[in-house]
Design an enzyme around this catalytic site. Sequence first.
Site, PDB file in Angstrom:
ATOM      1  NE  ARG A 157      29.684  46.245  38.643  1.00 32.36           N
ATOM      2  CZ  ARG A 157      29.356  47.401  38.072  1.00 32.36           C
ATOM      3  NH1 ARG A 157      28.093  47.619  37.681  1.00 32.36           N
ATOM      4  NH2 ARG A 157      30.265  48.337  37.880  1.00 32.36           N
ATOM      5  CE  LYS A 181      39.112  42.988  43.687  1.00 31.28           C
ATOM      6  NZ  LYS A 181      37.920  43.842  43.702  1.00 31.28           N
ATOM      7  CG  ASP A 220      42.749  45.723  44.392  1.00 32.98           C
ATOM      8  OD1 ASP A 220      43.943  45.753  44.781  1.00 32.98           O
ATOM      9  OD2 ASP A 220      41.843  46.334  44.981  1.00 32.98           O
ATOM     10  CG  ASN A 244      35.481  47.361  36.115  1.00 28.29           C
ATOM     11  OD1 ASN A 244      36.686  47.483  36.331  1.00 28.29           O
ATOM     12  ND2 ASN A 244      35.002  46.501  35.248  1.00 28.29           N
ATOM     13  N   PRO A 297      43.694  38.084  47.397  1.00 31.34           N
ATOM     14  CG  PRO A 297      41.511  38.604  48.007  1.00 31.34           C
ATOM     15  CD  PRO A 297      42.828  38.172  48.581  1.00 31.34           C
ATOM     16  NE  ARG A 305      27.451  53.498  40.747  1.00 29.16           N
ATOM     17  CZ  ARG A 305      27.499  52.446  39.935  1.00 29.16           C
ATOM     18  NH1 ARG A 305      28.618  51.768  39.761  1.00 29.16           N
ATOM     19  NH2 ARG A 305      26.416  52.041  39.308  1.00 29.16           N
TER      20      ARG A 305
END
Length: 263
Positions: free
Chosen positions: A158, A200, A219, A108, A217, A113
Amino acid sequence: MREKTGSFDLAQTLDCGQCFRWEKQEDGSYTGVASGRILNISEQNREQALDDPFWRNYFDLPLDYGKIRDDLSAGDAALAQAAKYAPGMRILNQEPWEALCSFIFSQNNNIPRIKGIVSRFCAGFGESIGEGYYAFPKAERVAGLCEEDLAGIRSGFRAKYILSAARKVAQGEIDLESLKTAPLAEARDRLMTIHGVGPKVADCTLLYGLHRLEAFPMDVWMKRAMRTLFPGREPESFGRYAGIAQQYIFHYSRNNPELFEAR
């Protein structure tokens, strides 16, 4: 046979979302850290840089991507178009522990970032390797921390996932090296015993950290791309290099959102 480095594109490889410790410099070169080594690489010096066996392996130069692209593209117009969009992309040989942490941080989140969190994580808990750069923190070091210790890296929810990963790796509950050769489903399941690691993140760790090139993967972008460009197909249909196919599809789809307009 050594593949000519002309088929390797720095920007396509380093800006495609598979790694978070490379920064483009004002002169167009890239500076990054891998396995405690610092490299500045550009179109002008890359032949010299890639004479180093470590960096040749890191950038996966020994693998013949040209043949893989041809094989993946044969009889598949949609995949041929995706591969043609970024033919110089390669899957890096990143450290498994670093890739695991990086993709936990990616949840997310967006690339700027993620890079910021990883940078603060390394500066706060990694060893200095000079020139203002830091090695990636070892699992054993992180395992002894608590959520409050990680507050400064601003990773939010996280943090607890990183601590779970560090403790399982440091205690030997998860042996990342053994996952390089374990059956793919078993390796994925082992990674998913880490708190906060779902399919993922597990598949990103397998592909980008353990070089399991059959991992695929999924997403939001990839699910949309598969529905639109490859309806009815499963990841396994792309074969032993499904992960390379995934990277072509992901990069192509993310940079061509008009493919999905009014669909």
